[in-house]
Motif scaffolding. Structure first.
Motif, PDB file in Angstrom:
ATOM      1  N   GLN A   1       0.842  -1.202   0.000  1.00 32.96           N
ATOM      2  CA  GLN A   1       0.000   0.000   0.000  1.00 32.96           C
ATOM      3  C   GLN A   1       0.873   1.247   0.000  1.00 32.96           C
ATOM      4  OE1 GLN A   1      -2.414  -1.060   3.353  1.00 32.96           O
ATOM      5  NE2 GLN A   1      -4.121  -1.719   2.070  1.00 32.96           N
ATOM      6  N   GLN A  52      -8.733 -10.371   2.091  1.00 30.51           N
ATOM      7  CA  GLN A  52     -10.126 -10.620   2.443  1.00 30.51           C
ATOM      8  C   GLN A  52     -10.519 -12.074   2.283  1.00 30.51           C
ATOM      9  OE1 GLN A  52     -12.817  -7.268   1.069  1.00 30.51           O
ATOM     10  NE2 GLN A  52     -11.102  -7.074  -0.326  1.00 30.51           N
ATOM     11  N   SER A  86     -13.208   3.204   4.611  1.00 33.72           N
ATOM     12  CA  SER A  86     -12.011   2.470   4.207  1.00 33.72           C
ATOM     13  C   SER A  86     -11.284   3.043   2.997  1.00 33.72           C
ATOM     14  CB  SER A  86     -12.372   1.015   3.919  1.00 33.72           C
ATOM     15  OG  SER A  86     -13.360   0.958   2.915  1.00 33.72           O
ATOM     16  N   CYS A 118     -25.997  -2.363  -0.924  1.00 34.61           N
ATOM     17  CA  CYS A 118     -26.410  -3.679  -0.444  1.00 34.61           C
ATOM     18  C   CYS A 118     -25.523  -4.031   0.725  1.00 34.61           C
ATOM     19  CB  CYS A 118     -26.200  -4.738  -1.524  1.00 34.61           C
ATOM     20  SG  CYS A 118     -27.472  -4.750  -2.772  1.00 34.61           S
ATOM     21  N   GLU A 139     -28.008 -11.541  -3.139  1.00 36.27           N
ATOM     22  CA  GLU A 139     -27.654 -10.575  -4.185  1.00 36.27           C
ATOM     23  C   GLU A 139     -27.858 -11.173  -5.585  1.00 36.27           C
ATOM     24  OE1 GLU A 139     -24.320  -9.671  -1.656  1.00 36.27           O
ATOM     25  OE2 GLU A 139     -24.235  -7.654  -2.508  1.00 36.27           O
TER      26      GLU A 139
HETATM   27  N1  LIG Z   1      -5.860   3.481   6.170  1.00 36.37           N
HETATM   28  C1  LIG Z   1      -6.092   2.267   5.669  1.00 36.37           C
HETATM   29  N2  LIG Z   1      -7.195   2.044   4.938  1.00 36.37           N
HETATM   30  C2  LIG Z   1      -7.407   0.826   4.393  1.00 36.37           C
HETATM   31  C3  LIG Z   1      -6.474  -0.222   4.580  1.00 36.37           C
HETATM   32  C4  LIG Z   1      -5.321   0.035   5.383  1.00 36.37           C
HETATM   33  O1  LIG Z   1      -4.477  -0.845   5.627  1.00 36.37           O
HETATM   34  N3  LIG Z   1      -5.163   1.297   5.894  1.00 36.37           N
HETATM   35  N4  LIG Z   1      -6.694  -1.439   3.979  1.00 36.37           N
HETATM   36  C5  LIG Z   1      -7.528  -1.478   2.787  1.00 36.37           C
HETATM   37  C6  LIG Z   1      -7.891  -2.870   2.465  1.00 36.37           C
HETATM   38  S1  LIG Z   1      -6.605  -3.953   2.234  1.00 36.37           S
HETATM   39  C7  LIG Z   1      -9.156  -3.272   2.315  1.00 36.37           C
HETATM   40  S2  LIG Z   1      -9.472  -4.871   1.782  1.00 36.37           S
HETATM   41  C8  LIG Z   1     -10.289  -2.336   2.536  1.00 36.37           C
HETATM   42  C9  LIG Z   1     -11.458  -2.997   3.207  1.00 36.37           C
HETATM   43  O2  LIG Z   1     -12.438  -2.089   3.588  1.00 36.37           O
HETATM   44  P1  LIG Z   1     -13.969  -2.290   3.125  1.00 36.37           P
HETATM   45  O3  LIG Z   1     -14.015  -2.468   1.665  1.00 36.37           O
HETATM   46  O4  LIG Z   1     -14.767  -1.181   3.670  1.00 36.37           O
HETATM   47  O5  LIG Z   1     -14.291  -3.688   3.822  1.00 36.37           O
HETATM   48  P2  LIG Z   1     -15.312  -4.119   4.942  1.00 36.37           P
HETATM   49  O6  LIG Z   1     -15.250  -3.291   6.160  1.00 36.37           O
HETATM   50  O7  LIG Z   1     -15.076  -5.578   5.055  1.00 36.37           O
HETATM   51  O8  LIG Z   1     -16.694  -3.786   4.245  1.00 36.37           O
HETATM   52  C10 LIG Z   1     -17.478  -4.739   3.748  1.00 36.37           C
HETATM   53  C11 LIG Z   1     -18.949  -4.307   3.892  1.00 36.37           C
HETATM   54  O9  LIG Z   1     -19.706  -5.312   3.248  1.00 36.37           O
HETATM   55  C12 LIG Z   1     -20.653  -5.879   4.141  1.00 36.37           C
HETATM   56  N5  LIG Z   1     -20.833  -7.271   3.734  1.00 36.37           N
HETATM   57  C13 LIG Z   1     -20.358  -8.408   4.272  1.00 36.37           C
HETATM   58  N6  LIG Z   1     -20.711  -9.463   3.519  1.00 36.37           N
HETATM   59  C14 LIG Z   1     -21.399  -8.976   2.460  1.00 36.37           C
HETATM   60  C15 LIG Z   1     -21.995  -9.577   1.294  1.00 36.37           C
HETATM   61  O10 LIG Z   1     -21.942 -10.782   1.075  1.00 36.37           O
HETATM   62  N7  LIG Z   1     -22.603  -8.729   0.421  1.00 36.37           N
HETATM   63  C16 LIG Z   1     -22.671  -7.387   0.627  1.00 36.37           C
HETATM   64  N8  LIG Z   1     -23.267  -6.630  -0.288  1.00 36.37           N
HETATM   65  N9  LIG Z   1     -22.118  -6.809   1.707  1.00 36.37           N
HETATM   66  C17 LIG Z   1     -21.497  -7.600   2.589  1.00 36.37           C
HETATM   67  C18 LIG Z   1     -20.105  -5.643   5.515  1.00 36.37           C
HETATM   68  O11 LIG Z   1     -21.137  -5.605   6.463  1.00 36.37           O
HETATM   69  C19 LIG Z   1     -19.377  -4.287   5.341  1.00 36.37           C
HETATM   70  O12 LIG Z   1     -20.230  -3.201   5.574  1.00 36.37           O
HETATM   71  O13 LIG Z   1      -9.842  -1.252   3.357  1.00 36.37           O
HETATM   72  C20 LIG Z   1      -8.753  -0.573   2.839  1.00 36.37           C
HETATM   73  N10 LIG Z   1      -8.526   0.613   3.643  1.00 36.37           N
END
Ligand SMILES: Nc1nc2c(c(=O)[nH]1)N[C@H]1C(S)=C(S)[C@@H](COP(=O)(O)OP(=O)(O)OC[C@H]3O[C@@H](n4cnc5c(=O)[nH]c(N)nc54)[C@H](O)[C@@H]3O)O[C@H]1N2
Ligand SMILES: Nc1nc2c(c(=O)[nH]1)N[C@H]1C(S)=C(S)[C@@H](COP(=O)(O)OP(=O)(O)OC[C@H]3O[C@@H](n4cnc5c(=O)[nH]c(N)nc54)[C@H](O)[C@@H]3O)O[C@H]1N2
Ligand SMILES: [Mo]
Length: 701
Positions: free
Chosen positions: A273, A307, A382, A402, A452
């Protein structure tokens, strides 16, 4: 399992679980609605927006937590129901630099191109910017062999729980019983890797036979490494030169060409990153190739995919530039193949879309998308430079989310749709080693939450889309298998039935699941895809020269401290799920900032103080934790909290020019106790975006 795993059933029944569609009323409140009303509204708004602003005015954002079937169907929905180019997903934040580097050097992106158990007997494992003790606890058992031989090397500006596994430092100040912790300045790992490779070449430690037979580009690579002598790296990265020499020599000793027990170089988000994430991973691959580690049983190079379905989620078409089976959307043969499976004309498929950060920052801008559908990401927490992202979401004509819980992003939506989560659905996931595994339904979802697959079927019908829209995950998998046939991630020999039979035959133990590619129903799968050759044009791996540039957000008198970001054991990602689980919430109830006692002294800050952190983007607040485990010049904040505690208020939207992956890990920050001026509201931006932030991507992979 880790603590999040064994408490995950609680997420199924949290008290604010979404159980009915919600539509925002004229007063701005989300009100319950029927599925028909919600879906009709979405379809009519999409139709109107596309009629006025064109197909690409509707965008889609997916997630690496979706099953393979959902990731596949979402990509298809975007391309043939919405007919928009604008689809990307949160894996762009996570895996895209490692993917781009592996594709460029090795011709294939499979996180670990070997079973994870291959690590068990290795003499050496180098972890570059990865903290599996907190982010993948079950994986740590595979490091035991290396630890016992004093061969675990961890690069991290913090003495993380994983760095702690390298044991107490020996009197020479370099080695320790379990291995070595190298504590570079944030964003300088690439220089450290260049230094190690420099020593390997200069001291003749390389596997010359392997380099001659299985790689190309050695002369250019050697020339590019010439100036990275360890004393220069020590200046750039702030690490002792003897550490660099020792790692190089120890790696050579562990390498198979010297009769060693094997060595692995593994990368994580700490390296990736960065605005040079692709080049950073390339440097790790170059080093592994010089030592002859890649494609040999018992040695290797790879990335620890993040993930739940981080691997499968990047293979079947929710990336801006890809079609199922890792096919490139710009490749005419790939378009023809996939269009035939989908029953459309290849010319009707859109082209390459914008990568995630660029996509989010174009929402509601002139010429940018006016509608966004979000499936499995909580971007307002995120995504980098989150205050700006929040402003962009608010500028949309239509935001549909969703989710399973009212995430911070869902709470900004015009329409929220309640969907299923893990234990409520059938499907498959692909592990970090490329093993395709079954997910099985265990219970019904509460209330009126729906799959979905059903949502896309319903919307596709309302949009008069071509194609078949099954709600049966097994049938969707069969179509995915056909669409992937002949591609790099070829699943055509797999079906739910075959995976079930295989699992029954292996007793469902660790050996279950098959490794892709599986190009026919009788093919046994491919645990080690590089054993004989690399899937490049020449069959050889490419040694690609790279140079160190350093972080984009430079320290200055106003912003004199490095901020690095990452994770804690108990919370997951944006925290949407884990902040709702009582024991996890109690374990780490609020955001903290970790800092060294010497730095705290400079600012007159004590343990437990509330501090404000300001970068060139915005300000956030956190409670201080004093720790000797971090560099004096660096503070650390996890990203699992929203509002003023969201560290992504502070991060930069600068991205890697090759992969489009954001530079989450390093920013320049200013610290202050007390109440800062000029911040109002919850996550509202007070700082305009910087002119220097121009996320653009020439090459996406
Ligand atoms: N500062 C900083 N920011 C980062 C990172 C970091 O290291 N530092 N890391 C980054 C990385 S590697 C990642 S992967 C991202 C992750 O960050 P996000 O993409 O925000 O990941 P999650 O918090 O897992 O969000 C997933 C959402 O989907 C919902 N959900 C769960 N299952 C399902 C499903 O089957 N269908 C649907 N529609 N929704 C579902 C959950 O309730 C949640 O609201 O963040 C990134 N952001
Ligand atoms: N508990 C928990 N586990 C998770 C997740 C979670 O949110 N919580 N998320 C999952 C996902 S999607 C992912 S992508 C993985 C991520 O797994 P990891 O990559 O292990 O996680 P991070 O904590 O983001 O980053 C790892 C380390 O990088 C360090 N770091 C920061 N800057 C630098 C730098 O410049 N150089 C180096 N060498 N290191 C640096 C941080 O101090 C941190 O210890 O975890 C997965 N597992
Ligand atoms: Mo991730």
């Amino acid at each position: 399992m880790c603590q999040k795993g064994w408490t995950s059933p609680e997420v199924l029944t949290v008290s604010d679980r979404l159980t009915t569609p919600l539509i925002r009323d004229s007063e701005g409140n989300l009100q319950p609605a029927s599925w028909d009303v919600a879906l009709d509204l979405i379809a009519s708004k999409i139709t109107g927006i596309q009629a006025e602003h064109g197909r690409d005015a509707v965008a889609v954002f997916g997630g690496g937590g979706l099953t393979n079937e959902k990731a596949y169907q979402l990509g298809k929905f975007a391309r043939i129901a919405l007919r928009t180019a604008n689809i990307d997903y949160n894996g762009r934040f996570c895996m895209s630099s490692a993917a781009a580097a592996a594709n460029r050097s090795l011709g294939l992106d499979r996180g670990l191109p070997f079973p994870v158990t291959d690590l068990d007997d290795a003499a050496m494992v180098v972890l570059v910017g990865s903290n599996p003790s907190e982010t993948m606890p079950p994986f740590v058992a595979h490091l035991n062999g290396a630890r016992e031989s004093g061969g675990l090397v961890v690069l991290d500006p913090r003495r993380s729980a994983t760095a702690e596994l390298t044991g107490p430092v020996a009197p020479d100040g370099v080695s320790s019983t379990g291995g070595m912790h190298i504590q570079p300045l944030p964003g300088t790992d690439l220089a450290v890797l260049l230094g190690i490779a420099h020593v390997v070449v200069m001291e003749g430690l390389l596997d010359t036979e392997y380099v001659a037979q299985r790689t190309q580009g050695f002369d250019e690579l050697a020339a590019s490494l010439a100036s990275w002598w360890p004393e220069r790296v020590a200046q750039v990265a702030g690490v002792p030169a003897p550490q660099i020499r020792q790692v190089a020599r120890q790696l050579a000793h562990a390498s198979p060409h010297r009769g060693g027990r094997g060595a692995f170089i593994i990368t994580g988000r700490g390296l990736e990153q960065s605005r040079q994430g692709t080049d950073g991973v390339t440097a790790a691959i170059n080093l592994a190739l010089l030592l002859g580690l890649v494609g040999r049983h018992g040695s290797g190079v790879g990335t620890l995919t993040g993930q739940g379905n981080g691997q499968g989620g990047r293979e079947h078409g929710q990336k801006a530039d890809q079609l199922p089976g890792y096919r490139m959307i710009t490749d005419p043969a790939a378009r023809s193949h996939v269009a035939a499976v989908w029953g459309v004309h290849p010319d009707d498929l859109p082209g390459k879309g914008k990568p995630a950060v660029e996509l989010l920052n174009s929402l509601g801008q002139p010429g940018g998308p006016r509608a966004l559908l979000v499936h499995g990401s909580n971007v307002v927490v995120s995504a980098p430079h989150a205050t700006q992202v929040q402003d962009r979401l608010k500028a949309l004509d239509l935001l549909v989310v969703c989710d399973v819980v009212p995430s911070e992003t869902a709470m900004l939506a015009d329409v929220v749709l309640p969907v299923l989560q893990w234990a409520e659905e059938e499907g498959t996931m692909t592990s970090l080693e490329g093993r395709v595994l079954r997910r099985r339904k265990n219970c019904d979802a509460p209330g009126d939450a729906r799959s979905e697959l059903w949502v896309w079927q319903q919307l596709a019908g309302r949009l008069n889309a071509p194609g078949v829209w099954s709600v049966d995950a097994g049938e969707v998998f069969d179509e995915l298998a056909r669409a992937s046939a002949g591609g790099k991630a070829d699943y055509s020999g797999l079906s739910h039935a075959r995976l079930d039979e295989h699992e029954a035959a292996t007793g469902g133990a660790d050996g279950s699941g098959l490794y892709w590619p599986v190009p026919s129903p009788t093919h046994p799968g491919t645990p080690r895809p590089f054993a004989d050759a690399f899937p490049t044009v020449s069959g050889r791996a490419a040694l690609v020269p790279v140079q160190h540039v350093g972080p984009s957000d430079a320290l200055s008198p106003d912003f004199p401290v490095y901020l690095v970001t990452g994770r804690v054991l108990q919370h997951y990602q944006s925290g949407a799920q884990t902040r709702r689980v009582e024991v996890l919430h109690r374990a780490v109830p609020e955001v903290f900032v970790e800092m060294h006692p010497l730095l705290a002294d400079v600012y007159g800050i004590d343990e437990g103080d509330d501090v404000h952190l300001t970068t060139r983007r915005s300000t956030a607040r956190a409670t201080v934790r004093i720790s000797n485990n971090i560099r004096h010049d660096t503070v650390f904040m996890p990203f699992h909290w929203p509002g003023l505690g969201a560290v992504n208020r502070l991060t930069t939207a600068v991205t890697d020019p090759i992969s489009g992956m954001p530079e989450f890990k390093v920013a320049a920050v200013h610290l202050a106790g007390g109440q800062p001026t000029g911040i109002t509201g919850d996550t509202t931006s007070t700082t305009p975006s910087l002119a220097s932030e121009q996320p653009t991507s020439e090459v996406l992979t």
